[in-house]
Scaffold this active site. Structure first.
Site, mmCIF file in Angstrom:
data_model
loop_
_atom_site.group_PDB
_atom_site.id
_atom_site.type_symbol
_atom_site.label_atom_id
_atom_site.label_comp_id
_atom_site.label_asym_id
_atom_site.label_seq_id
_atom_site.Cartn_x
_atom_site.Cartn_y
_atom_site.Cartn_z
ATOM 1 N N VAL A 14 -18.776 -0.684 -94.233
ATOM 2 C CA VAL A 14 -18.045 0.176 -94.844
ATOM 3 C C VAL A 14 -17.033 1.044 -93.597
ATOM 4 O O VAL A 14 -16.069 1.313 -93.815
ATOM 5 C CB VAL A 14 -18.469 1.169 -95.850
ATOM 6 C CG1 VAL A 14 -19.463 1.947 -95.166
ATOM 7 C CG2 VAL A 14 -17.465 1.759 -96.639
ATOM 8 N N CYS A 99 -25.868 -2.211 -75.620
ATOM 9 C CA CYS A 99 -25.065 -3.100 -76.167
ATOM 10 C C CYS A 99 -23.878 -2.664 -76.083
ATOM 11 O O CYS A 99 -22.583 -3.137 -76.111
ATOM 12 C CB CYS A 99 -25.659 -3.057 -77.664
ATOM 13 S SG CYS A 99 -24.329 -4.238 -78.888
ATOM 14 N N CYS A 194 -28.668 -3.315 -82.727
ATOM 15 C CA CYS A 194 -27.494 -3.746 -82.588
ATOM 16 C C CYS A 194 -27.441 -5.311 -82.548
ATOM 17 O O CYS A 194 -28.084 -5.830 -81.648
ATOM 18 C CB CYS A 194 -26.785 -3.180 -81.164
ATOM 19 S SG CYS A 194 -25.217 -3.857 -80.801
#
Length: 360
Positions: A14, A99, A194
């Site tokens: 979202v 990451c 991640c």
């Protein structure tokens, strides 16, 4: 902001969907990118198809191009190699931070992001300009703030990034998604490391490092309380997952050579706390704000992902070595993790250093 050509990193969640909506409202030209990570056996990519389908829906909704790009080799050769090497050494890695530095704002920027005016992400962070210098700054929503995941990026990377939802609380992001009928308006936030998706972290470690039984020892008495399946499954400050009765028990020390995990009992047990954090490999994003300081400087900091900031003093020991003396007791100081440094107002994130096991 004048109209820009922007690369938007979206995940199917979202937050990045609302980033797209906000930037479209401002009239920017957008290209959406989904970074795909996964080996040939699908490891680390188990939820990718569902995520990509959600990204395609968002792209169609706004009439935007979507590119699915692969960085799986770079991810596994850098981020996961770092995580496994760190865990095997008995330290606590921070793969999310690596990451961001090496994949999202590293290889992606070098190959795709450089062709755009800016790169936008759904991170909860903001930026601030002081005397012409751009600084990483905290988000409005203290609980969701992710500056501690970004505290290893470079200044060149920061200059090219924008965080369009950093000035919104999570509740407002959800409300916008509902109002504009986003298909993922009620989708749960990702809780995994991640790009590991739904893979359990311990299962991932077990697959690569295996198991090796060892003793769990009460540090005060030397009494054996139970067994573990490898010190690499445990980190300093850990409370859950030890399988011990009569707790709470906390991991306070590890002996890598002998594969021993030491624990201590009680919520207020002093063994799980400390006030001194020794740091190495200190990294300042926008330059050292205390360059030339000869004594300790006042800061706020975090030693883990949490909404609260701790107060302390930072002293330069020489080279890339620093030490933090905290005003209050710090729970679970884990070597290998990062201490993230902020100004006294807990607004500007200056950078971070690796916590070492050195005693000061």
């Amino acid at each position: 902001m004048e109209k820009k050509n922007i690369a938007v990193l979206i995940s199917g969640g979202v937050d990045s969907a609302v980033v797209v909506h906000r930037l479209m409202e401002e009239g920017h030209q957008l290209t959406l990118f989904y970074i795909r990570i996964g080996m040939d056996n699908g490891e680390g990519d188990c939820s990718a198809e569902e995520d990509i389908e959600m990204c395609r829906f968002i792209a169609r909704k706004y009439g935007l191009p979507l590119e699915v790009v692969s960085l799986h080799e770079e991810y596994w050769e850098n981020v996961m190699e770092y995580a496994l090497r760190t865990v095997k050494a008995g330290l606590t890695p921070h793969p999310d931070m690596m990451c961001n530095k090496m994949i999202k704002f590293g290889y992606f920027e070098q190959r795709w992001g450089k062709d755009f005016d800016l790169t936008a992400t759904g991170h909860y962070a903001t930026t601030d300009f002081i005397n012409g210098t751009k600084y990483l700054a905290t988000a409005v929503d203290a609980v969701k703030d992710q500056t501690d995941f970004l505290a290893q990026i470079s200044y060149d990377q920061l200059r090219h990034i924008i965080f369009p939802i950093g000035n919104l609380p999570k509740s407002e992001v959800r409300r916008i998604a509902v109002d504009v009928k986003m298909p993922n308006a009620y989708r749960k936030d990702s809780q995994g490391i991640c790009f590991l998706g739904k893979i359990n972290y311990n299962d991932f470690i077990r697959r690569h490092l295996g198991e090796k039984r060892g003793s769990i020892i009460e540090i005060e008495t030397g009494r054996k309380l139970g067994e573990h399946r490898g010190y690499w499954f445990h980190t300093i400050g850990q409370r859950k997952g030890l399988g011990l009765s009569g707790g709470p028990w906390y991991v306070v020390k590890k002996n890598v050579r002998d594969n021993v995990v030491y624990v201590s009992n009680g919520y207020d047990n002093e063994k799980q706390y400390g006030r001194t954090l020794h740091l190495d490999e200190m990294h300042f994003i926008s330059g050292n704000p205390w360059e030339g300081a000869t004594g300790p400087v006042d800061i706020t900091f975090k030693n883990r992902h949490m909404p609260e900031f701790l107060r302390g003093k930072l002293t330069h020991l020489g080279g890339m070595e620093y030490v933090i003396e905290s005003e209050q007791k710090v729970q679970g100081i884990a070597p290998g993790q990062f201490a993230v440094i902020y100004d006294t107002a807990s607004h500007l994130c200056y950078g971070s250093g690796v916590i070492t096991g050195q005693k000061v």
